[in-house]
Design a protein around this motif. Structure first.
Motif, PDB file in Angstrom:
ATOM      1  N   GLY A 597      14.372  34.888  39.263  1.00 50.27           N
ATOM      2  CA  GLY A 597      14.785  35.419  40.559  1.00 50.27           C
ATOM      3  C   GLY A 597      15.979  34.682  41.106  1.00 50.27           C
ATOM      4  N   SER A 598      15.892  33.356  41.122  1.00 54.32           N
ATOM      5  CA  SER A 598      16.998  32.538  41.627  1.00 54.32           C
ATOM      6  C   SER A 598      18.244  32.710  40.766  1.00 54.32           C
ATOM      7  N   ALA A 599      18.058  32.755  39.432  1.00 50.44           N
ATOM      8  CA  ALA A 599      19.206  32.898  38.539  1.00 50.44           C
ATOM      9  C   ALA A 599      19.909  34.232  38.769  1.00 50.44           C
ATOM     10  N   LEU A 600      19.157  35.309  38.885  1.00 48.86           N
ATOM     11  CA  LEU A 600      19.754  36.623  39.103  1.00 48.86           C
ATOM     12  C   LEU A 600      20.451  36.695  40.454  1.00 48.86           C
ATOM     13  N   ALA A 601      19.800  36.144  41.472  1.00 50.71           N
ATOM     14  CA  ALA A 601      20.423  36.136  42.786  1.00 50.71           C
ATOM     15  C   ALA A 601      21.729  35.345  42.757  1.00 50.71           C
ATOM     16  N   GLY A 602      21.721  34.235  42.021  1.00 47.35           N
ATOM     17  CA  GLY A 602      22.929  33.428  41.917  1.00 47.35           C
ATOM     18  C   GLY A 602      24.064  34.163  41.234  1.00 47.35           C
ATOM     19  N   VAL A 603      23.748  34.928  40.194  1.00 57.30           N
ATOM     20  CA  VAL A 603      24.779  35.715  39.511  1.00 57.30           C
ATOM     21  C   VAL A 603      25.304  36.812  40.423  1.00 57.30           C
ATOM     22  N   LEU A 604      24.404  37.525  41.090  1.00 55.70           N
ATOM     23  CA  LEU A 604      24.826  38.631  41.952  1.00 55.70           C
ATOM     24  C   LEU A 604      25.675  38.139  43.115  1.00 55.70           C
ATOM     25  N   ALA A 605      25.336  36.968  43.624  1.00 58.83           N
ATOM     26  CA  ALA A 605      26.076  36.424  44.756  1.00 58.83           C
ATOM     27  C   ALA A 605      27.365  35.723  44.338  1.00 58.83           C
ATOM     28  N   GLY A 606      27.442  35.303  43.090  1.00 62.67           N
ATOM     29  CA  GLY A 606      28.620  34.575  42.626  1.00 62.67           C
ATOM     30  C   GLY A 606      28.438  33.079  42.565  1.00 62.67           C
ATOM     31  N   ARG A 607      27.282  32.593  42.999  1.00 59.42           N
ATOM     32  CA  ARG A 607      27.014  31.158  42.870  1.00 59.42           C
ATOM     33  C   ARG A 607      26.996  30.735  41.407  1.00 59.42           C
ATOM     34  N   VAL A 608      26.553  31.635  40.550  1.00 59.47           N
ATOM     35  CA  VAL A 608      26.514  31.396  39.103  1.00 59.47           C
ATOM     36  C   VAL A 608      27.536  32.305  38.441  1.00 59.47           C
ATOM     37  N   ASN A 609      28.389  31.720  37.631  1.00 59.59           N
ATOM     38  CA  ASN A 609      29.355  32.497  36.862  1.00 59.59           C
ATOM     39  C   ASN A 609      28.669  32.964  35.579  1.00 59.59           C
ATOM     40  N   PRO A 610      28.450  34.254  35.390  1.00 61.50           N
ATOM     41  CA  PRO A 610      27.694  34.698  34.212  1.00 61.50           C
ATOM     42  C   PRO A 610      28.396  34.325  32.914  1.00 61.50           C
ATOM     43  N   SER A 611      27.570  33.946  31.916  1.00 58.43           N
ATOM     44  CA  SER A 611      28.142  33.527  30.631  1.00 58.43           C
ATOM     45  C   SER A 611      27.329  34.039  29.448  1.00 58.43           C
ATOM     46  N   GLY A 612      26.271  34.808  29.695  1.00 61.68           N
ATOM     47  CA  GLY A 612      25.466  35.312  28.596  1.00 61.68           C
ATOM     48  C   GLY A 612      26.208  36.334  27.752  1.00 61.68           C
ATOM     49  N   LYS A 613      25.843  36.394  26.472  1.00 59.67           N
ATOM     50  CA  LYS A 613      26.409  37.359  25.534  1.00 59.67           C
ATOM     51  C   LYS A 613      25.260  38.122  24.874  1.00 59.67           C
ATOM     52  N   HIS A 654      28.932  40.969  23.390  1.00 57.74           N
ATOM     53  CA  HIS A 654      29.655  41.306  24.609  1.00 57.74           C
ATOM     54  C   HIS A 654      29.062  40.593  25.823  1.00 57.74           C
ATOM     55  N   GLY A 655      29.909  40.252  26.767  1.00 54.48           N
ATOM     56  CA  GLY A 655      29.482  39.676  28.030  1.00 54.48           C
ATOM     57  C   GLY A 655      30.684  39.274  28.858  1.00 54.48           C
ATOM     58  N   LEU A 656      30.711  39.716  30.122  1.00 47.90           N
ATOM     59  CA  LEU A 656      31.832  39.428  31.019  1.00 47.90           C
ATOM     60  C   LEU A 656      31.519  38.225  31.900  1.00 47.90           C
ATOM     61  N   ALA A 657      32.522  37.823  32.675  1.00 48.02           N
ATOM     62  CA  ALA A 657      32.378  36.676  33.576  1.00 48.02           C
ATOM     63  C   ALA A 657      33.161  36.950  34.851  1.00 48.02           C
ATOM     64  N   TYR A 658      33.040  36.028  35.801  1.00 44.15           N
ATOM     65  CA  TYR A 658      33.831  36.110  37.029  1.00 44.15           C
ATOM     66  C   TYR A 658      35.145  35.353  36.894  1.00 44.15           C
ATOM     67  N   THR A 659      35.498  35.070  35.695  1.00 41.17           N
ATOM     68  CA  THR A 659      36.825  34.573  35.361  1.00 41.17           C
ATOM     69  C   THR A 659      37.268  35.348  34.125  1.00 41.17           C
ATOM     70  N   SER A 660      38.411  35.051  33.591  1.00 37.72           N
ATOM     71  CA  SER A 660      38.911  35.766  32.410  1.00 37.72           C
ATOM     72  C   SER A 660      39.363  34.747  31.376  1.00 37.72           C
ATOM     73  N   TYR A 661      39.339  35.178  30.132  1.00 37.53           N
ATOM     74  CA  TYR A 661      39.699  34.297  29.024  1.00 37.53           C
ATOM     75  C   TYR A 661      40.741  34.986  28.144  1.00 37.53           C
ATOM     76  N   GLY A 662      41.696  34.205  27.710  1.00 36.14           N
ATOM     77  CA  GLY A 662      42.706  34.713  26.796  1.00 36.14           C
ATOM     78  C   GLY A 662      42.629  34.001  25.463  1.00 36.14           C
ATOM     79  N   ARG A 691      38.277  30.341  38.264  1.00 39.05           N
ATOM     80  CA  ARG A 691      37.121  29.457  38.390  1.00 39.05           C
ATOM     81  C   ARG A 691      36.639  29.026  37.014  1.00 39.05           C
ATOM     82  N   ALA A 692      35.914  27.905  36.982  1.00 39.18           N
ATOM     83  CA  ALA A 692      35.406  27.371  35.730  1.00 39.18           C
ATOM     84  C   ALA A 692      34.345  28.305  35.156  1.00 39.18           C
ATOM     85  N   GLY A 693      34.208  28.251  33.847  1.00 39.55           N
ATOM     86  CA  GLY A 693      33.198  29.079  33.208  1.00 39.55           C
ATOM     87  C   GLY A 693      32.937  28.634  31.784  1.00 39.55           C
ATOM     88  N   ASP A 694      31.872  29.197  31.216  1.00 44.75           N
ATOM     89  CA  ASP A 694      31.512  28.953  29.822  1.00 44.75           C
ATOM     90  C   ASP A 694      31.830  30.205  29.020  1.00 44.75           C
TER      91      ASP A 694
END
Length: 797
Positions: A597-613, A654-662, A691-694
């Protein structure tokens, strides 16, 4: 012929006191009890003292308490209710105690006390006083009341993070060891072949290399903390016809060798695992439980496995009852023992009196008993159970099985596993909307975050009158969002249940959606067992539509016209492609556990930058087309051959983030290598966002021309890289030619000369490359060990 004569003991042995063998006189300690003697001498001395019934007892098990359940936690559980009598069942000793903690809701203190009592009975009842091995399940954490419920294995796979998986397994192993458990029935190394199978949630996805790396990390986490890990289900279980549980497996030898077997081989050769469990299925009409070609010739003689093979629950009896290759329990025991199953779980049905009668009649060679017995006793020796001063003390009856440290690991695992599939309008992260509608059957039920083998879903439904709750605290998505957005109006409507029910709640859900600034629509599964859920063991499906009336709910909410996040919380991938381009964002979570619950809320709110693939593809359409990304050209989209298009909505990896990678400058260290050589592939990856990300950097290879059909692309290696905004790194993959091997026309593993192309991206997208490397020289046949991993290194630039 082996007889049932009881030999005179070679050394006197004192009577045990309170579960402890006396050491008051050195002359009274048998050789096998002497920890200073060499292991081989101890084992042979003990075996020489044992009668045939005592030997057979060590190959059996006893399961107490399951008979009071109001439902099933194992297939055909009623079979196990026979031949159970305590303490008479341990008069000659016993090999295993089954699920002392995992059968009914007991606290850690109660479980520890019960382990002590049972072990003391085992030691005092048997002539030789050999303690039992205690085994438990731990597919999503220690399966007992009050223990941390971690994300399910498919979520581990979405992290692409072996170090985190190892950290989690280490915590699980420490907890189990502290309370007297020795043996864990995990991990599942089945490679997904059909998403309709109910046990997809228990797997680590559809790629054998990913499963190998994460599964072996889990093995080492348990083993390094003193717990015997068990690989299951060896082998072929996940390739059953029509994805039906226990159904026959009809699979070619190349597919079996190249996709099903590698994770098991890697965990045996590299992970040094100490236990393997057979598959329930038959492969080409030979039940695995009766197949010496798999359980002995391949596993032991070819791969060098030296541990114990344990039967899946009831698998020995099923040779008579469901496979019908044996006419009696004794014949079933003979098949299994000959094949290489050392221990019958969860209760002794066939390895007791039925097997004894077969041996005494001369139909089974008693040396097979000694073969299995040596393996069982060797593990008891390793565990200290044969030492003269063994005691069930000290056990920690005050341990917190859901500690803050455990929950921190569970939180990080959940956060790292959530996959942002689609965000074309930039709706996510949500920011701070004034009014949010949270809708759907997975919105306000934290148990929809738990897998089938999590104790609250696996065992607690069997105790409907239990008043102690689930044993753990877990936020639902709704309560977590309310905490995440304290200044936002968060409104909730169910809409419809996960399964069953009707559409009477849809109108209210639509009205709530129409009044909101943003909608979070949480749909998916609720895990159960044998049809008691929509995902889990025995919960197979006909197609990949969302369960129950959820598809209708999704259509109604999308029709309301408000910006909607479609959130799938599930144990398998469902056909979300039909909503692509219509939902403002799509998020996938594979049973994220008690911190979900906390993890999903964090992703939806932006507190957590999603990194799953994605460790599996997300299908475009719900039709039951068995398909994974590991398919040759004609297994992919073929417009001129078939009108059916199996292309996924979102590809493996596949998996996106709140940042971008080149990505840029993928290069090979050599233009050609020998068929026994090694090449380095290096790529530069840069965080081009704010922002930082994995990022999970994935290397794929293709073999354009081969002597047998090959998959269009296949994962060669991966690295999880942490990058600050604007930061760059070089990732180097060291690829040995063994990693490009496959099973050739003569069914030998070969490396062929020819062109190989490498690229970086996902199974369906290219971010850098391709680059071509030429394999030169003659075709090489690989016999015995081979390089099975791709080391990586990361350097900041």
């Amino acid at each position: 012929m082996t007889t049932n004569m009881r030999p005179e003991p070679t050394n006197m042995r004192p009577e045990p006191v309170e579960g402890r063998a006396s050491t008051s006189s050195a002359n009274m300690v048998s050789t096998w009890q002497d920890p200073d003697a060499d292991a081989a001498s101890r084992l042979e001395a003990l075996i020489a003292e044992m009668t045939l019934p005592e030997k057979l007892a060590q190959l059996g098990s006893v399961w107490l308490g399951f008979d009071v359940l109001t439902g099933e936690v194992a297939p055909m559980q009623n079979v196990f209710s026979r031949n159970i009598s305590w303490p008479e069942s341990v008069n000659d000793g016993i090999g295993h105690l089954t699920r002392v903690f995992g059968t009914r809701p007991v606290t850690a203190a109660e479980g520890v006390r019960r382990v002590r009592e049972l072990q003391q009975t085992v030691v005092s009842s048997g002539r030789l006083g050999i303690p039992a091995i205690v085994h438990e399940e731990c597919l999503t954490g220690f399966t007992t009341f009050g223990a941390t419920v971690y994300p399910t294995a498919l979520a581990w796979a979405a992290t692409f993070d072996p170090e985190l998986v190892n950290e989690m397994a280490s915590a699980i192993g420490r907890d189990m060891a502290a309370v007297g458990v020795h043996h864990a029935l995990s991990p599942v190394l089945d490679v997904v072949r059909d998403y309709r199978w109910g046990r997809v949630e228990e797997t680590m996805g559809e790629d054998p290399y990913l499963v190998s790396q994460l599964g072996t990390a889990y093995v080492r986490g348990l083993e390094d903390n003193g717990i015997i890990a068990t690989l299951k289900h060896f082998a072929g279980y996940s390739a059953s016809k029509a994805a039906r549980n226990h159904a026959p497996v009809s699979i070619g030898p190349r597919e079996f060798a190249d996709y099903i077997l590698p994770p098991f081989e890697y965990a045996v050769r590299v992970g040094r695992v100490r236990s393997v469990m057979n598959s329930y299925t038959d492969v080409d009409s030979i039940p695995v439980a009766s197949d010496p070609a798999l359980l002995t010739d391949l596993l032991r003689d070819a791969w060098g496995f030296t541990g114990t093979v344990v039967s899946d629950y009831g698998a020995v009896a099923f040779l008579q009852l469901t496979h019908r290759v044996a006419a009696t329990e004794g014949e079933a025991a003979a098949y299994a023992l000959t094949a290489g199953i050392d221990i019958e779980l969860p209760s002794t049905l066939c390895y007791g009196q039925p097997l004894l009668e077969e041996i005494e009649a001369g139909r089974v060679d008693g040396s097979l008993v000694d073969r299995a017995l040596r393996r069982v006793l060797a593990q008891k020796l390793e565990l200290g159970l044969l030492d003269a001063d063994w005691s069930p003390e000290p056990l920690d009856d005050s341990i917190d099985l859901d500690s803050a440290a455990n929950r921190d690991i569970a939180r990080r695992m959940a956060e790292s596993s959530i996959v942002l599939l689609d965000n074309p309008e930039g709706l996510l992260p949500l920011g701070a909307p004034q009014r949010v509608a949270v809708i759907g059957p997975c919105a306000d039920d934290p148990q929809t975050f738990f897998g089938c083998y999590a104790f609250p879903n696996h065992v607690m439904p069997m105790y409907p009158d239990f008043e102690g709750g689930t044993g753990i605290a877990a936020d639902s998505l709704l309560t977590a969002l309310q905490a995440e957005f304290p200044a936002t109006e968060v409104h909730y409507e169910l809409g419809c249940p996960v399964s069953g029910g009707d559409l009477s709640g849809v109108a209210a859900a639509v009205a709530e959606a129409e009044a909101a600034d943003a909608v979070i629509l949480a749909v998916g599964d609720r895990a159960g067992i044998f049809g008691g859920g929509t995902s889990g063991e025995g919960c197979d499906v006909e197609d990949l539509n969302l369960p129950g009336h959820q598809s209708a709910l999704v259509e109604a909410i999308l029709g309301a016209g408000r910006p909607t996040v479609l959130l799938a919380v599930s144990g398998r991938p469902y056909a979300l492609g039909q909503y692509q381009g219509r939902a403002a964002a799509i998020v996938q979570a594979f049973f994220p556990g008690e911190e979900g619950g906390s993890a999903l809320a964090g992703v939806l709110a932006g507190r957590v930058n999603p990194s799953g693939k994605l460790p599996v593809e997300i299908p475009r359409r719900p039709g039951g087309q068995p398909h994974t990304y590991l398919a040759p050209l004609l297994g992919q989209r073929s417009e001129r051959v078939s009108n059916l298009d199996p292309s996924p909505a979102f590809p493996f990896g596949h998996g996106l983030a709140y940042t971008s990678y080149g990505y840029e400058n993928l290069r090979a260290g050599a233009a050609e290598i020998d068929t026994a050589g090694t090449v380095e592939l290096t790529v530069t990856v840069r965080n081009t966002g704010a922002r930082a990300g994995d990022e999970v950097v994935q290397l794929y290879a293709a073999d354009p021309v081969a002597s047998v059909t090959r998959p269009v692309t296949q994962l060669m290696g991966f690295a999880r890289v942490r990058l600050d905004a604007g930061e760059s790194a070089e990732v180097t993959f060291t690829v040995h030619s063994d990693r490009l091997s496959f099973t050739g026309r003569t069914l030998e593993r070969i490396v062929e000369p020819g062109e190989v192309t490498f690229r970086v991206g996902t199974a369906g997208e290219t971010f850098a490359g391709p680059v071509t490397v030429q394999l030169v020289g003659s075709t090489r046949i690989i016999r015995g060990e081979r390089v099975m991993d791709t080391p990586t290194s990361t350097t900041a630039v």
